[in-house]
Scaffold this motif. Structure first.
Motif, PDB file in Angstrom:
ATOM      1  N   PHE A  85      35.745  37.070  52.884  1.00 30.26           N
ATOM      2  CA  PHE A  85      35.475  37.587  51.819  1.00 30.26           C
ATOM      3  C   PHE A  85      34.583  37.605  50.639  1.00 30.26           C
ATOM      4  O   PHE A  85      34.503  38.303  49.246  1.00 30.26           O
ATOM      5  CB  PHE A  85      37.293  38.456  51.297  1.00 30.26           C
ATOM      6  N   MET A 128      37.223  27.963  38.996  1.00 27.42           N
ATOM      7  CA  MET A 128      37.401  29.440  40.212  1.00 27.42           C
ATOM      8  C   MET A 128      35.749  30.576  40.060  1.00 27.42           C
ATOM      9  O   MET A 128      35.366  30.836  40.972  1.00 27.42           O
ATOM     10  CB  MET A 128      38.459  30.770  39.077  1.00 27.42           C
ATOM     11  N   GLY A 163      32.894  26.727  44.821  1.00 29.97           N
ATOM     12  CA  GLY A 163      32.865  25.781  45.797  1.00 29.97           C
ATOM     13  C   GLY A 163      34.729  25.149  45.703  1.00 29.97           C
ATOM     14  O   GLY A 163      34.847  26.900  45.421  1.00 29.97           O
ATOM     15  N   GLU A 164      35.103  24.688  46.244  1.00 31.61           N
ATOM     16  CA  GLU A 164      36.548  24.208  46.650  1.00 31.61           C
ATOM     17  C   GLU A 164      36.385  22.980  45.699  1.00 31.61           C
ATOM     18  O   GLU A 164      36.517  21.675  45.750  1.00 31.61           O
ATOM     19  CB  GLU A 164      36.586  24.235  47.783  1.00 31.61           C
ATOM     20  N   SER A 223      41.784  26.414  41.138  1.00 33.91           N
ATOM     21  CA  SER A 223      42.046  27.723  41.615  1.00 33.91           C
ATOM     22  C   SER A 223      41.646  26.504  43.670  1.00 33.91           C
ATOM     23  O   SER A 223      40.580  25.937  43.694  1.00 33.91           O
ATOM     24  CB  SER A 223      41.339  28.896  41.810  1.00 33.91           C
ATOM     25  N   SER A 264      44.803  30.414  46.116  1.00 33.26           N
ATOM     26  CA  SER A 264      44.122  31.310  47.130  1.00 33.26           C
ATOM     27  C   SER A 264      44.942  31.245  48.533  1.00 33.26           C
ATOM     28  O   SER A 264      44.619  30.750  49.899  1.00 33.26           O
ATOM     29  CB  SER A 264      42.743  31.249  47.481  1.00 33.26           C
ATOM     30  N   HIS A 270      46.600  34.977  50.266  1.00 30.50           N
ATOM     31  CA  HIS A 270      45.161  36.012  50.150  1.00 30.50           C
ATOM     32  C   HIS A 270      46.126  36.894  51.727  1.00 30.50           C
ATOM     33  O   HIS A 270      45.156  37.656  51.746  1.00 30.50           O
ATOM     34  CB  HIS A 270      43.835  35.547  50.937  1.00 30.50           C
ATOM     35  N   GLU A 314      47.339  33.702  43.963  1.00 31.33           N
ATOM     36  CA  GLU A 314      45.738  34.782  44.345  1.00 31.33           C
ATOM     37  C   GLU A 314      45.869  35.641  45.649  1.00 31.33           C
ATOM     38  O   GLU A 314      45.900  34.606  46.655  1.00 31.33           O
ATOM     39  CB  GLU A 314      44.830  34.222  44.263  1.00 31.33           C
ATOM     40  N   ASN A 370      35.735  42.940  45.245  1.00 30.79           N
ATOM     41  CA  ASN A 370      34.454  42.426  44.839  1.00 30.79           C
ATOM     42  C   ASN A 370      33.968  42.724  45.387  1.00 30.79           C
ATOM     43  O   ASN A 370      34.100  41.342  46.252  1.00 30.79           O
ATOM     44  CB  ASN A 370      34.363  41.573  43.114  1.00 30.79           C
ATOM     45  N   GLY A 384      34.214  35.360  43.430  1.00 33.53           N
ATOM     46  CA  GLY A 384      33.692  35.961  44.734  1.00 33.53           C
ATOM     47  C   GLY A 384      32.292  36.597  45.030  1.00 33.53           C
ATOM     48  O   GLY A 384      32.112  36.682  45.939  1.00 33.53           O
TER      49      GLY A 384
HETATM   50  N1  SAH Z   1      37.889  27.727  46.429  1.00 37.94           N
HETATM   51  C1  SAH Z   1      38.781  27.782  45.309  1.00 37.94           C
HETATM   52  C2  SAH Z   1      38.054  28.659  44.416  1.00 37.94           C
HETATM   53  C3  SAH Z   1      37.318  30.074  44.695  1.00 37.94           C
HETATM   54  S1  SAH Z   1      37.107  31.588  43.806  1.00 37.94           S
HETATM   55  C4  SAH Z   1      39.937  29.136  45.788  1.00 37.94           C
HETATM   56  O1  SAH Z   1      39.830  29.343  47.136  1.00 37.94           O
HETATM   57  O2  SAH Z   1      40.835  29.026  44.898  1.00 37.94           O
HETATM   58  C5  SAH Z   1      38.281  31.968  42.810  1.00 37.94           C
HETATM   59  C6  SAH Z   1      39.301  33.199  43.688  1.00 37.94           C
HETATM   60  O3  SAH Z   1      38.282  34.099  43.312  1.00 37.94           O
HETATM   61  C7  SAH Z   1      39.838  32.304  45.269  1.00 37.94           C
HETATM   62  O4  SAH Z   1      41.564  32.791  44.323  1.00 37.94           O
HETATM   63  C8  SAH Z   1      39.130  33.350  45.594  1.00 37.94           C
HETATM   64  O5  SAH Z   1      39.559  33.768  46.869  1.00 37.94           O
HETATM   65  C9  SAH Z   1      38.665  34.916  45.235  1.00 37.94           C
HETATM   66  N2  SAH Z   1      37.789  35.739  45.500  1.00 37.94           N
HETATM   67  C10 SAH Z   1      36.755  35.225  46.525  1.00 37.94           C
HETATM   68  N3  SAH Z   1      35.888  36.484  47.007  1.00 37.94           N
HETATM   69  C11 SAH Z   1      36.158  37.615  46.603  1.00 37.94           C
HETATM   70  C12 SAH Z   1      35.767  38.491  46.273  1.00 37.94           C
HETATM   71  N4  SAH Z   1      34.991  39.361  46.700  1.00 37.94           N
HETATM   72  N5  SAH Z   1      36.481  39.726  45.538  1.00 37.94           N
HETATM   73  C13 SAH Z   1      37.925  38.796  44.828  1.00 37.94           C
HETATM   74  N6  SAH Z   1      38.360  37.775  44.655  1.00 37.94           N
HETATM   75  C14 SAH Z   1      37.519  36.459  45.489  1.00 37.94           C
END
Ligand code: SAH
Length: 363
Positions: free
Chosen positions: A129, A170, A173-174, A205, A228, A230, A270, A304, A348
């Motif tokens: 996603f 956030m 990258g990771e 995150s 994360s 999900h 998250e 998003n 995202g």
């Molecule tokens: N790699 C890290 C940081 C990622 S971005 C991580 O995975 O946590 C921060 C958050 O945005 C994460 O929880 C990620 O899963 C979320 N995210 C990613 N794509 C998204 C989208 N399309 N809509 C909403 N949140 C999203």
């Protein structure tokens, strides 16, 4: 790597300009130690962007350093976009090798300002996603490259007479796939002689790398941890997050529990709300069962839109019904307010076009 943020920053500055280290930089320009302090203070605390603006340094010195290629920033802004409501800015930055990353500034109502920074160009974890994940991995950033994104937007915030209240890892990258540099960036953000942001105002995150969650628990710092999650089970989670095959839900939650035991700090989960994927009543019940009785907080994220993704976001009604079920079960829950969707700056949606080799070859 040194754990002294000031030394780390000065070392990087020297090396970017082609000097083997700080001593060589000092020798080249006859710099006394207090000059280094002036340089670091101007950059890290005042967030000055260019050497020419560091008025505590004599003009001749600034000019000499400038013409030898000394640069205060490790990255250059390429484009800055502003959301229609003016609350959110997204910056696209170019690194020295041509790689690109994005960072976001959110000016919330009241005095709260949050800077969202990237720890890598691209991402290796391929969450279905997430736009960054779908675009693939380019490279990890250095501590200073991560820090410089915060410095850039902080200078904008200062110019408006405000303070930076929060920094979140956030962006692209990771963070735990670039652990040491991220910890270096945390040290730079926190340094009382420099940027001076309290640990409690910083959030990292992660996609859920168990070994690094354990390492993070040992750091003895008050930085917030967000996971994360999900999905409430392996079947759904593995279908949208490949990392779940390496670290299944039970192992991930066991690491979170170890973190809480060790740090007595709350963990934030998250949970992006995907229509028909993870947003049913059954999912809410399953999630509540995992969360209940722990020092956990769930943050529901409206999905998003990202290019080519086969997902639709849950409706607002569904999100609030899901939140209510968690709340009724005694699980602390909030719904994230999305900012910057119109400029693809929301969670995202960050996806800088990265062509490092071609661009590096031009210069
Ligand atoms: N790699 C890290 C940081 C990622 S971005 C991580 O995975 O946590 C921060 C958050 O945005 C994460 O929880 C990620 O899963 C979320 N995210 C990613 N794509 C998204 C989208 N399309 N809509 C909403 N949140 C999203």
């Amino acid at each position: 790597m040194t754990s002294d943020p000031r030394a780390l920053w000065l070392e990087a500055l020297a090396r970017r300009a082609g000097f083997p280290g700080v001593q060589a930089l000092c020798d080249a320009f006859g710099l006394r130690p207090y000059r280094l302090s002036q340089l670091y203070r101007a950059a890290a605390k005042e967030c000055v962007r260019a050497l020419g603006d560091i008025t505590t340094l004599p003009k001749d010195l600034r000019n000499a350093m400038e013409s030898s290629g000394v640069r205060v920033s490790s990255l250059e802004p390429e484009t800055i976009q502003k959301s229609q409501d003016g609350s959110t800015r997204k910056g696209l930055f170019r690194l020295s090798d041509g790689s690109e990353v994005e960072a976001v500034l959110m000016e919330h109502r009241g005095d709260r300002t949050t800077i969202c920074i990237s720890s890598q160009a691209g991402c290796a974890f391929a969450c279905a996603f997430c736009s960054t994940g779908q675009a693939g991995f380019t490279r990890s950033l250095s501590a200073v490259e991560i820090f410089d994104q915060a410095r850039f937007f902080a200078s904008h915030v200062f110019a408006r007479g405000k303070r930076v209240t929060n920094v979140v890892f956030m962006g692209m990258g990771e963070p735990f796939h670039n652990y040491d540099a991220v910890m270096g960036a945390v040290a730079l953000l926190n340094d009382p002689q420099g940027f001076g942001l309290g640990h409690r105002h910083i959030t990292v995150s992660t996609v859920g790398l168990v070994d690094k969650i354990d390492a993070f628990a040992q750091e003895g710092i008050q930085v917030n941890l967000a996971i994360s999650l999900h999905a409430p089970n392996d079947i759904v989670r593995a279908s949208i997050m490949p990392v779940n095959r390496r670290y299944p839900v039970a192992d991930l939650l066991a690491a979170c529990e170890r973190y809480v035991q060790r740090t007595h700090r709350k963990v934030f989960f998250e949970y992006v709300m995907l229509h028909g994927v993870n947003d049913s009543d059954a999912s809410a019940r399953e999630l509540a069962a995992l969360m209940r009785g722990h020092l956990y907080h769930v943050n529901l994220i409206p999905y998003n839109a990202t290019p080519d993704a086969p997902f639709a976001g849950s409706s607002d009604e569904r999100i609030w019904a899901f939140a209510k079920m968690l709340d009724n079960a005694g699980v602390p829950v909030t719904v994230r307010h999305n900012m910057g969707r119109d400029i693809a700056a929301a969670c995202g949606q960050l996806r800088a076009e990265t062509q490092p080799k071609a661009q590096a070859a031009v210069k």
